[in-house]
Design a protein around this motif. Structure first.
Motif, PDB file in Angstrom:
ATOM      1  N   THR A 181       0.727  -1.050  -0.049  1.00  0.00           N
ATOM      2  CA  THR A 181      -0.184   0.048   0.020  1.00  0.00           C
ATOM      3  C   THR A 181       0.782   1.253   0.078  1.00  0.00           C
ATOM      4  OG1 THR A 181      -0.285  -0.025   2.452  1.00  0.00           O
ATOM      5  CG2 THR A 181      -1.876  -1.135   1.189  1.00  0.00           C
ATOM      6  N   ARG A 182       1.858   1.449   0.733  1.00  0.00           N
ATOM      7  CA  ARG A 182       2.366   2.646   1.143  1.00  0.00           C
ATOM      8  C   ARG A 182       4.078   2.663   0.472  1.00  0.00           C
ATOM      9  NH1 ARG A 182      -0.182   5.930   4.975  1.00  0.00           N
ATOM     10  NH2 ARG A 182      -2.263   5.599   4.893  1.00  0.00           N
TER      11      ARG A 182
ATOM     12  N   ARG B 104      -5.957   0.189   8.615  1.00  0.00           N
ATOM     13  CA  ARG B 104      -6.408   1.032   7.906  1.00  0.00           C
ATOM     14  C   ARG B 104      -5.776   1.412   6.368  1.00  0.00           C
ATOM     15  NH1 ARG B 104      -6.695   7.113  10.104  1.00  0.00           N
ATOM     16  NH2 ARG B 104      -4.411   6.937   9.747  1.00  0.00           N
TER      17      ARG B 104
ATOM     18  N   PRO C  28      -9.646  -1.403   1.260  1.00  0.00           N
ATOM     19  CA  PRO C  28      -9.865  -1.069  -0.111  1.00  0.00           C
ATOM     20  C   PRO C  28     -10.420   0.466  -0.462  1.00  0.00           C
ATOM     21  CG  PRO C  28     -11.589  -2.472   0.585  1.00  0.00           C
ATOM     22  CD  PRO C  28     -10.532  -2.457   1.561  1.00  0.00           C
ATOM     23  N   GLU C  29      -9.984   1.076  -1.554  1.00  0.00           N
ATOM     24  CA  GLU C  29     -10.503   2.533  -1.525  1.00  0.00           C
ATOM     25  C   GLU C  29     -11.844   2.380  -2.467  1.00  0.00           C
ATOM     26  OE1 GLU C  29      -7.618   4.493  -3.860  1.00  0.00           O
ATOM     27  OE2 GLU C  29      -5.953   4.287  -2.579  1.00  0.00           O
ATOM     28  N   GLY C  30     -12.648   3.454  -2.198  1.00  0.00           N
ATOM     29  CA  GLY C  30     -13.893   3.747  -2.912  1.00  0.00           C
ATOM     30  C   GLY C  30     -15.024   2.876  -2.219  1.00  0.00           C
TER      31      GLY C  30
ATOM     32  N   ASP D 115     -17.865   0.132  -1.704  1.00  0.00           N
ATOM     33  CA  ASP D 115     -18.041  -1.371  -1.869  1.00  0.00           C
ATOM     34  C   ASP D 115     -19.287  -2.076  -1.744  1.00  0.00           C
ATOM     35  OD1 ASP D 115     -17.736  -3.991  -1.433  1.00  0.00           O
ATOM     36  OD2 ASP D 115     -15.602  -4.059  -1.278  1.00  0.00           O
TER      37      ASP D 115
ATOM     38  N   ARG E  29      -1.849   9.808   3.067  1.00  0.00           N
ATOM     39  CA  ARG E  29      -2.627   8.639   2.796  1.00  0.00           C
ATOM     40  C   ARG E  29      -2.575   8.549   1.192  1.00  0.00           C
ATOM     41  NH1 ARG E  29      -5.251   4.216   3.340  1.00  0.00           N
ATOM     42  NH2 ARG E  29      -7.103   4.091   2.311  1.00  0.00           N
TER      43      ARG E  29
END
Length: 305
Positions: free
Chosen positions: A114-115, A251, A255-257, A259, A304
């Motif tokens: 993720t990062r 966190r 998942p983004e967005g 669902d 983020r």
């Protein structure tokens, strides 16, 4: 008579080094031993330096050697000059080291997925000559890598131990990705006792996140049911979307967005938070290149994006 600048033009570093040895130890014999030269050679070099400067640098007797006023002044100046030179050489070496070299780091899978990419991309833009090797590991394997010095540092969860040094970079709350058929009226948060009554989807026991979550349940005398456990966060997400249970996630891994199948709910009562840190052995010094990578982690890991 020579001017000071004309006299100094003939002084070389070898003479100054010999002078500093005699001045700091107050002995031609000890200076000769440390320089691996004969005592007569050391005496010759000191006389040569005195002739070039036109002043006596030492009071000599049969029993002792001591600095003159001019000798004491020169010793102080020589020490400062050596310190400045060492500092300059160190900066040059660090600059060279950071332009070429090798970094090995270990990272937890949730961060690697993720990062980490944006940090590596920023580092590669600035230092394309440095080779970077990443090992994606569970927390237990990560700590062993640091312990065996197989990596320069790790980036992962903080645990209670005196063996390692942790520099916390990011606080990462725990969430439950809950199938909508289990969520009821919850929209943003879920209490730990409520969550414990659901079928849970957990990472395997080698993960620090699993140990953190189970420790919280035990401390509140809560039992739980889990038919499945996985090593990859993406597997937990897929299973939650299929309605098989509530996936326990940090966190950073959500998942983004929107669902349609599952809701991300912050775990509360109590809130659970894991700390993510740069992990090194206590007393370990990082190379210039590794230190720059850690600086980028501080700058970019908390965002983020």
């Amino acid at each position: 008579m020579k001017t000071p600048l004309a006299a100094m033009a003939n002084v070389n570093l070898k003479l100054l080094h010999t002078f500093m040895l005699v001045g700091e130890h107050g002995s031609f014999r000890e200076a000769a031993e440390r320089a691996h030269r004969s005592q007569s050679a050391v005496s010759t070099q000191i006389r040569q330096l005195e002739e070039q400067l036109g002043v006596a640098l030492f009071h000599r007797t049969t029993r002792r050697v001591s600095l003159t006023v001019e000798g004491a002044q020169l010793l102080e100046c020589a020490r400062r000059a050596v310190q400045e030179m060492e500092l300059g050489l160190r900066k040059i070496q660090e600059s060279a080291d950071i332009q070429r070299g090798r970094i090995a780091l270990a990272c937890s899978p949730t961060i690697a997925g993720t990062r980490l990419a944006r940090v590596l991309a920023a580092f590669e833009r600035d230092y394309p000559g440095v080779q970077v090797f990443v090992r994606e590991l569970s927390s237990e394997a990560m700590f062993e890598c640091v312990r065996q010095r197989e990596v320069d540092f790790a980036f992962g969860p903080v645990v209670e131990t005196g063996e390692f040094h942790f520099e916390t970079i990011l606080e990462d709350p725990l969430y439950a990705l809950v199938p909508k058929r289990f969520a009821g009226s919850a929209t943003k948060a879920i209490a730990l006792p409520t969550l414990a009554r659901m079928p849970l989807l957990l990472l395997d026991k080698a993960s620090a996140l699993r140990r953190l979550f189970e420790g919280a349940l035990r401390s509140h005398d809560l039992d739980f049911s889990s038919r499945y456990q996985f090593t990859q966060v993406q597997s937990l997400i897929s299973m939650a979307r299929a309605g098989l249970g509530a996936a326990i996630l940090p966190r950073v891994a959500l998942p983004e967005g929107e669902d349609d199948a599952a809701l991300p709910l912050r775990i509360v009562n109590p809130p659970l938070v894991r700390e993510l840190a740069v992990i090194t052995l206590r007393g370990q010094a990082l190379s210039p290149a590794a230190a720059r990578m850690v600086q980028l982690l501080r700058q970019l890991m908390g965002d983020r994006g």
